[in-house]
Design a protein around this motif. Structure first.
Motif, PDB file in Angstrom:
ATOM      1  N   ASP A 178     -18.717  10.870  18.898  1.00  0.00           N
ATOM      2  CA  ASP A 178     -17.865   9.525  19.040  1.00  0.00           C
ATOM      3  C   ASP A 178     -16.533   9.773  19.405  1.00  0.00           C
ATOM      4  OD1 ASP A 178     -16.968   7.175  18.417  1.00  0.00           O
ATOM      5  OD2 ASP A 178     -18.538   6.556  17.249  1.00  0.00           O
TER       6      ASP A 178
ATOM      7  N   GLN B 247     -23.837  13.637  16.702  1.00  0.00           N
ATOM      8  CA  GLN B 247     -25.214  12.911  17.074  1.00  0.00           C
ATOM      9  C   GLN B 247     -25.890  13.907  17.881  1.00  0.00           C
ATOM     10  OE1 GLN B 247     -23.430   9.293  18.674  1.00  0.00           O
ATOM     11  NE2 GLN B 247     -24.589   8.060  16.683  1.00  0.00           N
TER      12      GLN B 247
ATOM     13  N   GLU C 231     -29.008  13.992  19.967  1.00  0.00           N
ATOM     14  CA  GLU C 231     -29.711  13.146  20.360  1.00  0.00           C
ATOM     15  C   GLU C 231     -31.227  13.709  20.757  1.00  0.00           C
ATOM     16  OE1 GLU C 231     -27.520  11.270  23.666  1.00  0.00           O
ATOM     17  OE2 GLU C 231     -26.706   9.792  22.207  1.00  0.00           O
TER      18      GLU C 231
ATOM     19  N   GLU D 232     -34.567  14.701  16.570  1.00  0.00           N
ATOM     20  CA  GLU D 232     -33.027  14.371  16.843  1.00  0.00           C
ATOM     21  C   GLU D 232     -32.440  14.597  15.483  1.00  0.00           C
ATOM     22  OE1 GLU D 232     -32.799  10.071  16.987  1.00  0.00           O
ATOM     23  OE2 GLU D 232     -34.638   9.744  15.844  1.00  0.00           O
TER      24      GLU D 232
ATOM     25  N   ILE E 192     -28.613  14.614  12.786  1.00  0.00           N
ATOM     26  CA  ILE E 192     -27.023  14.337  12.596  1.00  0.00           C
ATOM     27  C   ILE E 192     -26.413  15.647  12.118  1.00  0.00           C
ATOM     28  CG2 ILE E 192     -25.428  13.122  11.319  1.00  0.00           C
ATOM     29  CD1 ILE E 192     -27.576  10.911  10.830  1.00  0.00           C
TER      30      ILE E 192
ATOM     31  N   TYR F 226     -32.133  16.741  10.530  1.00  0.00           N
ATOM     32  CA  TYR F 226     -32.702  16.351  11.744  1.00  0.00           C
ATOM     33  C   TYR F 226     -34.353  16.141  11.633  1.00  0.00           C
ATOM     34  CZ  TYR F 226     -34.307  21.477  11.708  1.00  0.00           C
ATOM     35  OH  TYR F 226     -35.057  22.572  11.465  1.00  0.00           O
TER      36      TYR F 226
ATOM     37  N   VAL G   9     -30.279   9.213  14.563  1.00  0.00           N
ATOM     38  CA  VAL G   9     -29.077   9.435  15.384  1.00  0.00           C
ATOM     39  C   VAL G   9     -28.245   8.115  15.169  1.00  0.00           C
ATOM     40  CG1 VAL G   9     -27.890   9.365  17.577  1.00  0.00           C
ATOM     41  CG2 VAL G   9     -29.643  11.015  17.143  1.00  0.00           C
ATOM     42  N   SER G  10     -28.997   6.945  14.919  1.00  0.00           N
ATOM     43  CA  SER G  10     -28.280   5.897  14.815  1.00  0.00           C
ATOM     44  C   SER G  10     -27.528   5.738  13.321  1.00  0.00           C
ATOM     45  CB  SER G  10     -29.238   4.506  14.936  1.00  0.00           C
ATOM     46  OG  SER G  10     -30.024   4.562  13.779  1.00  0.00           O
TER      47      SER G  10
ATOM     48  N   ALA H 158     -25.476   7.928  12.253  1.00  0.00           N
ATOM     49  CA  ALA H 158     -24.194   8.769  12.417  1.00  0.00           C
ATOM     50  C   ALA H 158     -23.305   7.745  13.035  1.00  0.00           C
ATOM     51  CB  ALA H 158     -24.552   9.742  13.464  1.00  0.00           C
ATOM     52  N   GLU H 159     -23.787   6.388  13.164  1.00  0.00           N
ATOM     53  CA  GLU H 159     -22.712   5.503  13.736  1.00  0.00           C
ATOM     54  C   GLU H 159     -21.784   5.041  12.683  1.00  0.00           C
ATOM     55  OE1 GLU H 159     -22.227   4.411  16.749  1.00  0.00           O
ATOM     56  OE2 GLU H 159     -23.832   5.456  17.491  1.00  0.00           O
TER      57      GLU H 159
END
Length: 631
Positions: free
Chosen positions: A366, A383, A385, A431, A433, A534, A548-549, A551-552
């Motif tokens: 990010d 992230q 992906e 995927e 983090i 993962y 992955v989302s 880690a927002e």
């Protein structure tokens, strides 16, 4: 199925061969149990167009661990689509198995006999219903319908710590170590009324009337009445030469300690600081390895479909990358010791500049960095992906799980009679983090807890744990504290489990579909402090972006706070919160249990060991906590 039966009798996922049903494991099918045979009997020749799994870094690690440079490939399990069609070639392709235990019991009359004794028959007539395959009693006096009664596996086997597996000697047992005085091949009956661990199972010889209950050989005293180990390697169909001094144990079929996989796994990461071309050369090294000059490339690119990935580069560019990789391999001739698969991955994740994206490995950071609310907890968040993990089975153990850091602590059983030329492997895509913790935070914490009585208790328990499992095979002699993971590993590992359980509870992922990799400090690099969580499942659940989302920024703040707050309490407290591995205990965890920290065996790197909530959050002494003040 081995022997005269060549039709499928069940199915498992390739990843199961790495964890629960690999070579040497007893697999429970609906109507009987089987043993997965050794690699000598696996046949890939009947599978057209199969390809080895390309992961040179893992292949090198397998060679190093087994000290065997003859291993050339990582192979998937033999399999063909279309196995439901009767008499199709695919119906006769698969992982070979053999019925085990070799003794069966009739469900109607309780007659007990070996499979090869001619008392029982086998039927597998419905190709589209392999789960209905079964053994039956050919001549049963209690048959109540037109269908002959089913025979099931007699539920006792003998196992030793050296990896040997054998049938229980029922004839000798019921006759007190001798033979039947009336007939040479007596008829036996097993009266199985259930009960705890077979405590109510009586073996009776019909001709002479001898009777004996299995409870006589259960428990520590009963183990003294068991015979000596015959060194039988049932999965290889032979007996190991030289005899065996291992202690036999009686197990019930289905016991969780009859088989433990010893595996190695690696993420398909590019070498540090290299281009996408170099990474692809590493991935396809089995194709390039035998090429002698650049003149071979045009033919290979035309003949090998997978090399279409190189269409963007010229032959000269590809050959230059091949030469660079070959030169790097020649610089490492050390094939002894335990392989280090984590260092290249840590170098990639901790690098200031992320590598180029590829089909196997794509990272994103990010641009705003770590959320302000988590600056004191994380130094970096990445992230992942796209990830590709390859796992290879290198052996297995019985009665006790192998140590992930010391392969010689528990004796490993071989996968084949002959010298290995390949090992079974599987690959999954997913995927994840990656979370890196601040070095100053961990360094300060280590200084606080290193000399405390609590941490010393953990160290002493580790020494006892290793002494009780020492097989006498460790190179260089036995050192009680060898491969001690260090204080920071316990903190990182505990935090990882807290996050995994929170993800599973809040976001829909089952904990069994997640895996962890802990990047903790080593003698060469004491400043490692990373966690990778993962997905590692062979279906679509692991590649849809759901992990992955998390880690927002907003989601990560919520998850981290919940994980740490949940760690403050456990429904098993105060028993859990006060637990420490005091002598003579050999377990390797403190304030941790199935309610608060434990996860599935396929998820945890270290078998739910080296966990303690008090080293992360202030449940006891705040001075022991990595985060004495909650975010």
């Amino acid at each position: 199925m081995a022997g005269r039966h060549f039709r499928r009798v069940g199915a498992v996922r390739p990843s199961h061969l790495m964890f629960t049903t690999g070579v040497g494991a007893i697999v429970d099918l609906p109507n009987f149990s089987v043993l997965v045979r050794g690699l000598d009997d696996w046949n890939h020749n009947a599978v057209p167009d199969w390809e080895p799994i390309a992961e040179p870094r893992l292949l090198a690690a397998v060679r190093k661990l087994l000290n065997d440079k003859s291993i050339k490939e990582l192979r998937p399990a033999p399999w063909m689509d279309g196995g439901d069609e009767p008499n199709s070639p695919a119906s006769k392709v698969g992982v070979p198995i053999t019925p085990f235990p070799g003794w069966l019991r009739c469900t109607a009359c309780d007659e007990l006999a070996p499979i090869e004794g001619g008392v029982f028959g086998f039927e597998n007539t419905k190709a589209r219903k392999p789960h209905e395959a079964r053994f039956f009693h050919t001549v049963c006096g209690r048959k109540k319908s037109g269908r002959r009664p089913m025979a099931v596996a007699a539920r006792f086997v003998l196992v030793c710590s050296h990896g040997h597996l054998d049938d229980f000697p029922y004839t000798q047992f019921v006759h007190q170590g001798g033979a039947c005085p009336d007939v040479s091949h007596p008829k036996l009956r097993m009266n199985d009324r259930g009960g705890n661990l077979g405590a109510n199972v009586e073996i009776r010889c019909v001709p002479c009337g001898a009777r004996r209950n299995m409870k006589e050989v259960l428990g520590p005293r009963g183990a003294q009445k068991l015979p000596r180990c015959r060194s039988r390697r049932a999965h290889l169909g032979d007996f190991e030469s030289g005899g065996c001094k291992g202690e036999l144990k009686l197990l019930v079929v289905g016991a969780s300690n009859q088989w433990f996989a010893q595996t190695l796994s690696a993420l398909a990461v590019p070498p540090t600081g290299v281009s996408e071309l170099q990474a692809k050369v590493v991935q396809h090294w089995s194709t390039f390895e035998k090429m002698e000059s650049v003149t071979f490339l045009p033919f290979a690119r035309a003949a090998v479909p997978t090399l279409r990935e190189f269409d963007r580069w010229t032959d000269e560019q590809i050959w230059a990358a091949v030469e660079r990789h070959r030169a790097g391999l020649k610089g490492d001739d050390d094939e002894s010791g335990y392989p280090d698969l984590h260092t290249p991955e840590w170098e990639i994740f901790s690098a200031a500049e992320l590598p180029e994206a590829s089909d196997d490995f794509t990272l994103r950071r990010d641009p705003d960095g770590v959320p302000a609310q988590l600056k004191e907890i994380y130094a970096d968040v990445i992230q992942a992906e796209r990830l590709r993990e390859v796992r290879a089975l290198v052996g297995f153990t019985r009665l006790d799980a192998p140590d992930p850091m010391d392969p010689d602590l528990v004796q490993r059983a071989p996968l084949a009679r002959a010298r290995l030329e390949w090992v079974p492997a599987s690959e999954v895509r997913g995927e994840g983090i990656f979370l890196r913790l601040p070095e100053d935070l961990l360094a300060d914490w280590e200084a606080r807890v290193a000399d405390t009585e609590t941490m010393q208790t953990h160290r002493e328990a580790y020494g006892r744990f290793r002494r009780s499992r020492y097989s006498g095979r460790i190179r260089g002699g036995f050192e009680p504290m060898r491969h001690w993971p260090g204080e920071r590993f316990i903190a990182l590992h505990t935090l990882s489990h807290l996050l995994i359980r929170t993800i599973a509870l809040e976001c829909g992922y089952s904990s069994a579909s997640l895996s962890e990799r802990i990047y903790s400090g080593t003698a060469e690099d004491p400043h490692r402090a990373g966690i990778l969580i993962y997905t590692a499942v062979p279906d679509a659940e692991g590649t849809l972006g759901g992990l992955v989302s998390l880690a927002e920024p907003d989601a990560l703040v919520r998850l981290t706070r919940r994980a740490l707050n949940d760690a403050l309490h456990c429904s098993s407290d105060p028993l859990c919160a006060e637990r420490l591995p005091h002598e003579p205990a050999e377990f390797l965890h403190g304030a941790a249990c199935h309610v608060c920290l434990f996860v599935s065996e396929t998820t945890c790197e270290r078998g739910n060991r080296f966990l303690d909530r008090r080293f992360v959050v202030p449940i006891d002494d705040p001075a022991l906590a990595l985060f004495p003040e909650m975010p």
